[in-house]
Design a protein around this motif. Structure first.
Motif, PDB file in Angstrom:
ATOM      1  N   ILE A  83       3.398  -3.425  -5.235  1.00  0.00           N
ATOM      2  CA  ILE A  83       2.667  -4.261  -4.277  1.00  0.00           C
ATOM      3  C   ILE A  83       3.216  -5.676  -4.272  1.00  0.00           C
ATOM      4  N   SER A 100       1.436   3.248  -2.605  1.00  0.00           N
ATOM      5  CA  SER A 100       0.452   3.122  -3.689  1.00  0.00           C
ATOM      6  C   SER A 100      -0.310   4.428  -3.875  1.00  0.00           C
ATOM      7  N   ILE A 101      -0.686   5.073  -2.782  1.00  0.00           N
ATOM      8  CA  ILE A 101      -1.397   6.351  -2.857  1.00  0.00           C
ATOM      9  C   ILE A 101      -0.516   7.408  -3.525  1.00  0.00           C
ATOM     10  N   LEU A 147       1.361  -3.377   5.557  1.00  0.00           N
ATOM     11  CA  LEU A 147       0.163  -2.883   4.881  1.00  0.00           C
ATOM     12  C   LEU A 147       0.171  -1.362   4.790  1.00  0.00           C
ATOM     13  N   GLY A 148       0.605  -0.698   5.865  1.00  0.00           N
ATOM     14  CA  GLY A 148       0.651   0.753   5.867  1.00  0.00           C
ATOM     15  C   GLY A 148       1.644   1.298   4.847  1.00  0.00           C
ATOM     16  N   ILE A 180       2.745  -0.244   2.067  1.00  0.00           N
ATOM     17  CA  ILE A 180       2.228  -0.503   0.726  1.00  0.00           C
ATOM     18  C   ILE A 180       1.130   0.491   0.363  1.00  0.00           C
ATOM     19  N   THR A 181       0.216   0.738   1.302  1.00  0.00           N
ATOM     20  CA  THR A 181      -0.884   1.669   1.048  1.00  0.00           C
ATOM     21  C   THR A 181      -0.364   3.073   0.787  1.00  0.00           C
ATOM     22  N   LEU A 182       0.593   3.520   1.602  1.00  0.00           N
ATOM     23  CA  LEU A 182       1.144   4.873   1.450  1.00  0.00           C
ATOM     24  C   LEU A 182       1.839   5.038   0.098  1.00  0.00           C
TER      25      LEU A 182
END
Length: 294
Positions: free
Chosen positions: A226, A282-283, A275-276, A278-280
């Motif tokens: 992140i 991280s998941i 943001l998308g 980073i979120t993907l």
């Protein structure tokens, strides 16, 4: 009456947490929703008093058709994956070397944490001086050794490598401290039992230590992932995305779109994509880590 008292006690933690949740929603969720909404509008910084114009998906279509944006995604992925993997490797090696309480461990911890405590602006300035082709110390030592001087920040092929080295210098101590804490939290009984059974150091590392700290490794990887995606200051100070766009990561591309091109709507679209991603990622990291623990 007893049940009413139990219900009140059960609700009280939520009531105490309510103000914090409200502040969290205010400072996090509202800006994210506003940014997503603005990504569907055209709005110039110079015309900030005018109403935004709805353009639908045009900002996203323009971005994915832009060569500079595609390059920034590639640069971001190369930079992020490189620094996360190398910092985890170097941090793990250092943690394994110092896990057994060597003399002066407290001194090493203090020295190693110093780069993390330096402001990113200062880090960028320091390393920009070190990489300077005229009076930088790195090229000076290369010339002393009889080696060819390198255009660290002027060569498109070396500029990103130079910034990766800077990031590793600054953030490996953070990784080292987290992994060292994880290693020192492993019960000594496990390693002792493995030695009694005839396990050598490598077998002990692979079958006991690494599985025991897999959760710490996963959390550390997510934190660095992140932070690497959000990295802007050091790269802005050292190269400003150059030469050309060879070091222009997505966060820097976002900054230039917003304040150089003055296109706030398009910059919001970049932020949504960032943001998308980073979120993907991280998941993916968190899911893999949970599977490894089970």
């Amino acid at each position: 009456m007893f049940n009413n008292g139990v219900m009140k006690r059960n609700k009280s933690p939520y009531l105490f947490a309510l103000p914090a949740i409200a502040v969290l929603l205010l400072v996090m969720v509202v800006p994210v929703v506003s940014g997503i909404r603005l990504s569907f509008f055209e709005w110039f910084l110079r015309d900030i008093r005018k109403e935004p114009v709805f353009v639908g998906l045009r900002n996203f279509i323009d971005l994915f058709g832009s060569e500079n944006f595609q390059t920034s995604i590639r640069v971001t992925l190369v930079f992020t994956i490189s620094v996360v993997c190398l910092e985890l490797f170097v941090g793990l090696v250092l943690a394994l070397l110092l896990e057994d309480g060597l003399p002066g461990l407290r001194f090493f911890r203090t020295v190693f944490i110093l780069p993390v405590m330096i402001a990113p602006v200062v880090v960028g300035v320091i390393w920009k001086f070190l990489y300077n082709p005229s009076y930088g110390k790195i090229n000076y030592f290369l010339s002393v050794l009889g080696l060819k001087e390198v255009g660290w920040l002027s060569d498109p092929h070396m500029a990103l490598i130079s910034i990766i080295i800077t990031d590793i210098w600054q953030w490996t101590p953070f990784v080292f401290l987290l992994l060292l804490a994880g290693l020192q939290g492993i019960p000594s009984d496990l390693s002792d039992a493995a030695r009694v059974d005839g396990a050598n150091y490598l077998q002990n590392l692979i079958h006991i230590k690494l599985p025991c700290i897999s959760g710490v490794i996963g959390i550390t990887a997510v934190l660095r992932l992140i932070d690497a995606f959000r990295g802007l200051v050091v790269m802005f100070i050292m190269t400003n995305g150059g030469p050309g766009v060879s070091t222009e990561i997505l966060s820097l591309h976002l900054y230039k779109t917003a304040f150089t091109d003055q296109r706030l709507g398009k910059a919001s679209a970049v932020a949504v994509i960032l943001l998308g991603i980073i979120t993907l990622l991280s998941i993916i990291f968190i899911t893999k880590n949970m599977k490894d623990e089970t």
